[in-house]
Write a protein that holds these residues in place. Structure first.
Motif, PDB file in Angstrom:
ATOM      1  N   THR A  86       0.805  -1.220   0.000  1.00 14.60           N
ATOM      2  CA  THR A  86       0.000   0.000   0.000  1.00 14.60           C
ATOM      3  C   THR A  86       0.837   1.269   0.000  1.00 14.60           C
ATOM      4  OG1 THR A  86      -0.122  -0.046   2.413  1.00 14.60           O
ATOM      5  CG2 THR A  86      -1.884  -1.159   1.215  1.00 14.60           C
ATOM      6  N   ARG A  87       2.148   1.141   0.085  1.00 18.03           N
ATOM      7  CA  ARG A  87       2.988   2.332   0.154  1.00 18.03           C
ATOM      8  C   ARG A  87       4.288   2.115  -0.605  1.00 18.03           C
ATOM      9  NH1 ARG A  87       4.740   4.265   5.991  1.00 18.03           N
ATOM     10  NH2 ARG A  87       5.883   2.301   5.828  1.00 18.03           N
ATOM     11  N   ASN A  88       4.604   3.056  -1.489  1.00 19.46           N
ATOM     12  CA  ASN A  88       5.846   2.950  -2.247  1.00 19.46           C
ATOM     13  C   ASN A  88       7.041   3.204  -1.335  1.00 19.46           C
ATOM     14  OD1 ASN A  88       4.301   2.565  -4.543  1.00 19.46           O
ATOM     15  ND2 ASN A  88       4.374   4.724  -5.143  1.00 19.46           N
ATOM     16  N   GLN A  89       8.123   2.516  -1.614  1.00 18.56           N
ATOM     17  CA  GLN A  89       9.338   2.715  -0.846  1.00 18.56           C
ATOM     18  C   GLN A  89      10.230   3.741  -1.524  1.00 18.56           C
ATOM     19  OE1 GLN A  89      11.380  -0.535   1.055  1.00 18.56           O
ATOM     20  NE2 GLN A  89       9.848  -1.978   0.341  1.00 18.56           N
ATOM     21  N   VAL A  90      10.871   4.560  -0.727  1.00 16.56           N
ATOM     22  CA  VAL A  90      11.792   5.571  -1.234  1.00 16.56           C
ATOM     23  C   VAL A  90      13.176   5.258  -0.687  1.00 16.56           C
ATOM     24  CG1 VAL A  90      12.379   8.003  -1.331  1.00 16.56           C
ATOM     25  CG2 VAL A  90       9.976   7.312  -1.358  1.00 16.56           C
ATOM     26  N   ILE A  91      14.152   5.159  -1.575  1.00 17.49           N
ATOM     27  CA  ILE A  91      15.520   4.874  -1.162  1.00 17.49           C
ATOM     28  C   ILE A  91      16.428   6.019  -1.584  1.00 17.49           C
ATOM     29  CG2 ILE A  91      15.250   2.376  -1.237  1.00 17.49           C
ATOM     30  CD1 ILE A  91      16.506   2.377  -3.978  1.00 17.49           C
TER      31      ILE A  91
ATOM     32  N   ILE B 277       7.950   2.315  -7.462  1.00 22.61           N
ATOM     33  CA  ILE B 277       6.507   2.307  -7.722  1.00 22.61           C
ATOM     34  C   ILE B 277       5.997   0.896  -7.971  1.00 22.61           C
ATOM     35  CG2 ILE B 277       4.687   3.142  -9.281  1.00 22.61           C
ATOM     36  CD1 ILE B 277       6.469   5.585  -9.816  1.00 22.61           C
ATOM     37  N   ASP B 278       6.751   0.110  -8.726  1.00 16.33           N
ATOM     38  CA  ASP B 278       6.338  -1.253  -9.072  1.00 16.33           C
ATOM     39  C   ASP B 278       7.467  -2.215  -8.721  1.00 16.33           C
ATOM     40  OD1 ASP B 278       5.450  -3.622 -10.202  1.00 16.33           O
ATOM     41  OD2 ASP B 278       4.664  -2.670 -12.020  1.00 16.33           O
ATOM     42  N   MET B 279       7.436  -2.719  -7.470  1.00 15.97           N
ATOM     43  CA  MET B 279       8.491  -3.610  -7.008  1.00 15.97           C
ATOM     44  C   MET B 279       8.515  -4.924  -7.778  1.00 15.97           C
ATOM     45  SD  MET B 279      11.065  -4.310  -5.155  1.00 15.97           S
ATOM     46  CE  MET B 279      11.125  -2.975  -3.961  1.00 15.97           C
ATOM     47  N   GLU B 280       7.347  -5.461  -8.109  1.00 14.34           N
ATOM     48  CA  GLU B 280       7.291  -6.724  -8.824  1.00 14.34           C
ATOM     49  C   GLU B 280       7.982  -6.605 -10.186  1.00 14.34           C
ATOM     50  OE1 GLU B 280       3.410  -8.313  -9.146  1.00 14.34           O
ATOM     51  OE2 GLU B 280       3.126  -8.547  -6.971  1.00 14.34           O
ATOM     52  N   ALA B 281       7.726  -5.521 -10.893  1.00 16.22           N
ATOM     53  CA  ALA B 281       8.344  -5.316 -12.200  1.00 16.22           C
ATOM     54  C   ALA B 281       9.854  -5.150 -12.057  1.00 16.22           C
ATOM     55  CB  ALA B 281       7.744  -4.098 -12.888  1.00 16.22           C
ATOM     56  N   LEU B 282      10.286  -4.435 -11.012  1.00 18.63           N
ATOM     57  CA  LEU B 282      11.710  -4.222 -10.792  1.00 18.63           C
ATOM     58  C   LEU B 282      12.399  -5.559 -10.496  1.00 18.63           C
ATOM     59  CD1 LEU B 282      13.796  -1.888 -10.601  1.00 18.63           C
ATOM     60  CD2 LEU B 282      13.428  -1.911  -8.130  1.00 18.63           C
ATOM     61  N   CYS B 283      11.750  -6.404  -9.710  1.00 15.05           N
ATOM     62  CA  CYS B 283      12.307  -7.715  -9.403  1.00 15.05           C
ATOM     63  C   CYS B 283      12.406  -8.590 -10.649  1.00 15.05           C
ATOM     64  CB  CYS B 283      11.469  -8.418  -8.339  1.00 15.05           C
ATOM     65  SG  CYS B 283      11.646  -7.725  -6.674  1.00 15.05           S
TER      66      CYS B 283
END
Length: 236
Positions: free
Chosen positions: A177-182, A225-231
């Motif tokens: 539910t929340r995007n991560q910022v690094i 924004i899209d962790m699944e796509a990044l993985c």
């Protein structure tokens, strides 16, 4: 009852692949000689050229390993995240550190000294055999990993780094539910060198991921924004 320091030391031991084959009894033996130290941002664990006598395990925080070139300029070789370890060969023989280890994010580092470890190997044949077998397996895996990483496209190497950064000081779970910022731990030029490319190519790849709505770049901050796509891009 085991005290908190012992618990932390044992968790450090269990996090090191070269000790994975050890029994619980052998792990407790190793745990008894582990030291744990807290470092603040900017501190150095050791410097390039200094005598190397210990295995280090990153318990928390973030460390960068740098190396000087012929002109004396330092470049980032790699980043070390919680669970990563370095210096294992110093447990067996005398050598100098090839890198400088600098703290990027404050945290704790566990240390196992050669002078404490070698007597244990001499007294425990089973421990010595298990350790050497594990070391052999790690060398083989490191060679295989290095070969695979060399074949990865720049975009894949970048995606893997970003995924790694998201878990550098977190539990490793991702909120749906929340995007991560690094925060990128170094300048783009250093990040680019670490993944084997140029700063210009790195910028293009970041913009490409941004155009696909996978990330959003804000100066040195990157919003996932899209962790699944990044993985997927990273091959996970």
């Amino acid at each position: 009852m085991m005290n908190c320091n012992a618990c932390e030391s044992l968790s450090c031991v269990r996090g090191v692949p070269v000790f994975e084959a050890l029994s619980d009894k052998e792990l407790f033996i190793i745990e008894s000689i582990i030291e744990s130290h807290h470092y603040n941002r900017g501190n150095q664990v050791f410097r390039e050229g200094e005598e190397s006598d210990s295995l280090f395990v990153v318990k928390s925080g973030l460390i960068k390993l740098t190396q000087s070139n012929e002109e004396g300029k330092q470049h980032v070789v790699r980043y070390l995240f919680p669970g990563d370890y370095f210096g294992q060969f110093a447990l067996l023989h005398h050598k100098q550190n090839n890198f400088t280890a600098e703290i990027v994010e404050s945290g704790s580092v566990c240390r196992l000294r050669r002078k404490d470890f070698l007597p244990l190997l001499e007294q425990n044949v089973s421990l010595a055999f298990s350790f050497l077998m594990s070391m052999s397996e790690q060398l083989q895996q490191a060679e295989e990993t290095a070969g695979v990483m060399h074949m990865f496209e720049v975009e894949t190497r970048l995606a893997r780094l970003l995924v790694k950064l998201t878990s550098s000081n977190k539990t490793g779970t991702f909120s749906p539910t929340r995007n991560q910022v690094i925060e990128l731990p170094s300048a783009k030029k250093e990040i680019a060198a670490m993944i084997g490319t140029t700063a210009e190519t790195l910028s293009r790849k970041l913009h490409k991921l941004e155009a696909k709505n996978i990330i959003a770049v804000h100066k040195r901050s990157v919003e996932i924004i899209d962790m699944e796509a990044l993985c997927r891009i990273g091959g996970y």
